[in-house]
Design a protein around this motif. Structure first.
Motif, PDB file in Angstrom:
ATOM      1  N   ASP A  54       7.416 -27.871 -31.650  1.00  0.00           N
ATOM      2  CA  ASP A  54       7.975 -28.757 -32.744  1.00  0.00           C
ATOM      3  C   ASP A  54       8.738 -27.670 -33.453  1.00  0.00           C
ATOM      4  O   ASP A  54       8.265 -26.775 -34.182  1.00  0.00           O
ATOM      5  N   VAL A  55       9.930 -28.183 -33.867  1.00  0.00           N
ATOM      6  CA  VAL A  55      10.988 -27.492 -34.485  1.00  0.00           C
ATOM      7  C   VAL A  55      11.397 -28.490 -35.597  1.00  0.00           C
ATOM      8  O   VAL A  55      11.732 -29.516 -35.683  1.00  0.00           O
ATOM      9  N   ASP A  56      11.181 -28.032 -37.033  1.00  0.00           N
ATOM     10  CA  ASP A  56      11.367 -29.011 -38.299  1.00  0.00           C
ATOM     11  C   ASP A  56      12.186 -28.160 -39.180  1.00  0.00           C
ATOM     12  O   ASP A  56      12.171 -26.875 -39.115  1.00  0.00           O
ATOM     13  N   VAL A  57      13.099 -28.838 -39.869  1.00  0.00           N
ATOM     14  CA  VAL A  57      13.764 -28.160 -40.904  1.00  0.00           C
ATOM     15  C   VAL A  57      13.596 -29.024 -42.142  1.00  0.00           C
ATOM     16  O   VAL A  57      13.551 -30.266 -42.285  1.00  0.00           O
ATOM     17  N   ASP A  58      12.968 -28.287 -43.210  1.00  0.00           N
ATOM     18  CA  ASP A  58      12.662 -28.898 -44.392  1.00  0.00           C
ATOM     19  C   ASP A  58      13.356 -28.212 -45.437  1.00  0.00           C
ATOM     20  O   ASP A  58      13.052 -27.156 -46.027  1.00  0.00           O
ATOM     21  N   GLY A  59      14.545 -28.820 -46.047  1.00  0.00           N
ATOM     22  CA  GLY A  59      15.308 -28.052 -47.171  1.00  0.00           C
ATOM     23  C   GLY A  59      15.907 -26.906 -46.301  1.00  0.00           C
ATOM     24  O   GLY A  59      16.812 -27.100 -45.434  1.00  0.00           O
ATOM     25  N   GLN A  60      15.787 -25.549 -46.743  1.00  0.00           N
ATOM     26  CA  GLN A  60      16.501 -24.640 -46.268  1.00  0.00           C
ATOM     27  C   GLN A  60      15.147 -23.898 -45.283  1.00  0.00           C
ATOM     28  O   GLN A  60      15.530 -22.630 -44.893  1.00  0.00           O
ATOM     29  N   VAL A  61      14.098 -24.598 -44.913  1.00  0.00           N
ATOM     30  CA  VAL A  61      12.989 -23.594 -44.213  1.00  0.00           C
ATOM     31  C   VAL A  61      13.221 -24.243 -43.049  1.00  0.00           C
ATOM     32  O   VAL A  61      12.808 -25.348 -42.648  1.00  0.00           O
ATOM     33  N   LEU A  62      13.505 -23.547 -41.812  1.00  0.00           N
ATOM     34  CA  LEU A  62      13.284 -23.783 -40.188  1.00  0.00           C
ATOM     35  C   LEU A  62      11.789 -23.239 -40.088  1.00  0.00           C
ATOM     36  O   LEU A  62      11.503 -22.161 -40.063  1.00  0.00           O
ATOM     37  N   THR A  63      11.138 -24.220 -39.360  1.00  0.00           N
ATOM     38  CA  THR A  63       9.712 -23.908 -38.925  1.00  0.00           C
ATOM     39  C   THR A  63       9.436 -24.166 -37.417  1.00  0.00           C
ATOM     40  O   THR A  63       9.785 -25.518 -36.805  1.00  0.00           O
ATOM     41  N   ILE A  64       9.010 -23.341 -36.755  1.00  0.00           N
ATOM     42  CA  ILE A  64       8.890 -23.501 -35.246  1.00  0.00           C
ATOM     43  C   ILE A  64       7.084 -23.312 -34.948  1.00  0.00           C
ATOM     44  O   ILE A  64       6.549 -22.472 -35.554  1.00  0.00           O
ATOM     45  N   ARG A  65       6.560 -24.471 -34.389  1.00  0.00           N
ATOM     46  CA  ARG A  65       5.335 -24.079 -33.854  1.00  0.00           C
ATOM     47  C   ARG A  65       5.135 -24.609 -32.351  1.00  0.00           C
ATOM     48  O   ARG A  65       5.883 -25.449 -31.805  1.00  0.00           O
ATOM     49  N   ALA A  66       4.082 -24.032 -31.619  1.00  0.00           N
ATOM     50  CA  ALA A  66       3.922 -24.121 -30.484  1.00  0.00           C
ATOM     51  C   ALA A  66       2.338 -23.838 -30.078  1.00  0.00           C
ATOM     52  O   ALA A  66       1.994 -23.369 -30.895  1.00  0.00           O
ATOM     53  N   GLU A  67       1.802 -24.542 -29.081  1.00  0.00           N
ATOM     54  CA  GLU A  67       0.663 -24.197 -28.616  1.00  0.00           C
ATOM     55  C   GLU A  67       0.438 -23.884 -27.230  1.00  0.00           C
ATOM     56  O   GLU A  67       1.161 -24.686 -26.383  1.00  0.00           O
ATOM     57  N   ARG A  68      -0.361 -22.882 -26.809  1.00  0.00           N
ATOM     58  CA  ARG A  68      -0.535 -22.585 -25.474  1.00  0.00           C
ATOM     59  C   ARG A  68      -2.077 -22.861 -25.239  1.00  0.00           C
ATOM     60  O   ARG A  68      -2.774 -22.121 -26.037  1.00  0.00           O
ATOM     61  N   THR A  69      -2.339 -23.725 -24.439  1.00  0.00           N
ATOM     62  CA  THR A  69      -3.665 -23.881 -24.091  1.00  0.00           C
ATOM     63  C   THR A  69      -4.130 -23.063 -23.057  1.00  0.00           C
ATOM     64  O   THR A  69      -3.579 -22.428 -22.061  1.00  0.00           O
ATOM     65  N   ALA A  70      -5.556 -22.671 -22.943  1.00  0.00           N
ATOM     66  CA  ALA A  70      -6.298 -22.001 -21.952  1.00  0.00           C
ATOM     67  C   ALA A  70      -6.257 -22.899 -20.759  1.00  0.00           C
ATOM     68  O   ALA A  70      -6.513 -23.812 -20.804  1.00  0.00           O
ATOM     69  N   ARG A  71      -6.236 -21.849 -19.577  1.00  0.00           N
ATOM     70  CA  ARG A  71      -6.492 -22.697 -18.456  1.00  0.00           C
ATOM     71  C   ARG A  71      -8.111 -23.150 -18.319  1.00  0.00           C
ATOM     72  O   ARG A  71      -8.826 -22.342 -18.377  1.00  0.00           O
ATOM     73  N   GLY A  72      -8.274 -24.533 -18.035  1.00  0.00           N
ATOM     74  CA  GLY A  72      -9.632 -24.778 -18.117  1.00  0.00           C
ATOM     75  C   GLY A  72     -10.308 -25.204 -16.764  1.00  0.00           C
ATOM     76  O   GLY A  72     -10.908 -26.171 -16.582  1.00  0.00           O
ATOM     77  N   ASP A  73      -9.993 -24.048 -15.711  1.00  0.00           N
ATOM     78  CA  ASP A  73     -10.949 -24.269 -14.456  1.00  0.00           C
ATOM     79  C   ASP A  73     -11.938 -23.451 -14.558  1.00  0.00           C
ATOM     80  O   ASP A  73     -12.127 -22.209 -14.523  1.00  0.00           O
ATOM     81  N   ASP A  74     -13.229 -24.031 -14.464  1.00  0.00           N
ATOM     82  CA  ASP A  74     -14.489 -23.454 -14.673  1.00  0.00           C
ATOM     83  C   ASP A  74     -14.892 -22.749 -13.262  1.00  0.00           C
ATOM     84  O   ASP A  74     -15.641 -21.980 -12.856  1.00  0.00           O
ATOM     85  N   SER A  75     -14.183 -23.099 -12.076  1.00  0.00           N
ATOM     86  CA  SER A  75     -14.221 -22.551 -10.813  1.00  0.00           C
ATOM     87  C   SER A  75     -13.839 -21.192 -10.614  1.00  0.00           C
ATOM     88  O   SER A  75     -14.077 -20.620  -9.534  1.00  0.00           O
TER      89      SER A  75
END
Length: 144
Positions: A54-75
């Motif tokens: 997610d890349v947002d610009v609010d006024g003069q502030v640039l915000t970058i957000r991202a999510e890395r999820t863990a691999r959910g393999d129980d085996s």
């Protein structure tokens, strides 16, 4: 290949991951350079789902957000798990003279590239110098 188990190393890894989880969003490394009449911000986000960026610009502030999820393999039995998962966040204050309406972003091979153009009115420009005699309306003084 023989793997040895080091309980102290494992304890350090677990403690570091617990402290990381309590700190909140992780820091993302960036490079920033100027190319022609725009700035290019490159952020390392390997293994991140492009849909979570997610890349947002609010006024003069640039915000970058991202999510890395863990691999959910129980085996799977993990032998090492050092790649950080969770939220990543970076905020930058944009200076004057940037065209915040025309910012664009592209994600490829684990790198997010954000193009930040310089606004037209902030670009250097030439001022035409006129030559020749200036004609001015000069009124003669009348003495009485």
């Amino acid at each position: 290949m023989a793997m040895t188990f080091d309980p102290f190393r494992e304890l350090d890894r677990v403690a570091a991951s617990l402290l990381d989880a309590q700190r909140g969003p992780r820091f993302m490394p960036i490079d920033l350079h100027k190319e022609g009449d725009h700035y290019v911000l490159s952020a390392d986000l390997p293994g991140v789902d492009p849909g979570s960026i997610d890349v947002d610009v609010d006024g003069q502030v640039l915000t970058i957000r991202a999510e890395r999820t863990a691999r959910g393999d129980d085996s799977v039995t993990w032998l090492a798990r050092e790649r950080a998962t969770g939220s990543f966040l970076r905020q930058l204050n944009l200076g004057d003279g940037l065209d915040t309406e025309a910012i664009s972003a592209h994600y490829d091979n684990g790198v997010l590239s954000v193009m930040i153009p310089v606004s037209e009115r902030a670009k250097p420009r030439k001022v035409e110098v006129m030559s020749g005699q200036r004609t001015e309306n000069v009124q003669p003084e009348v003495t009485a």
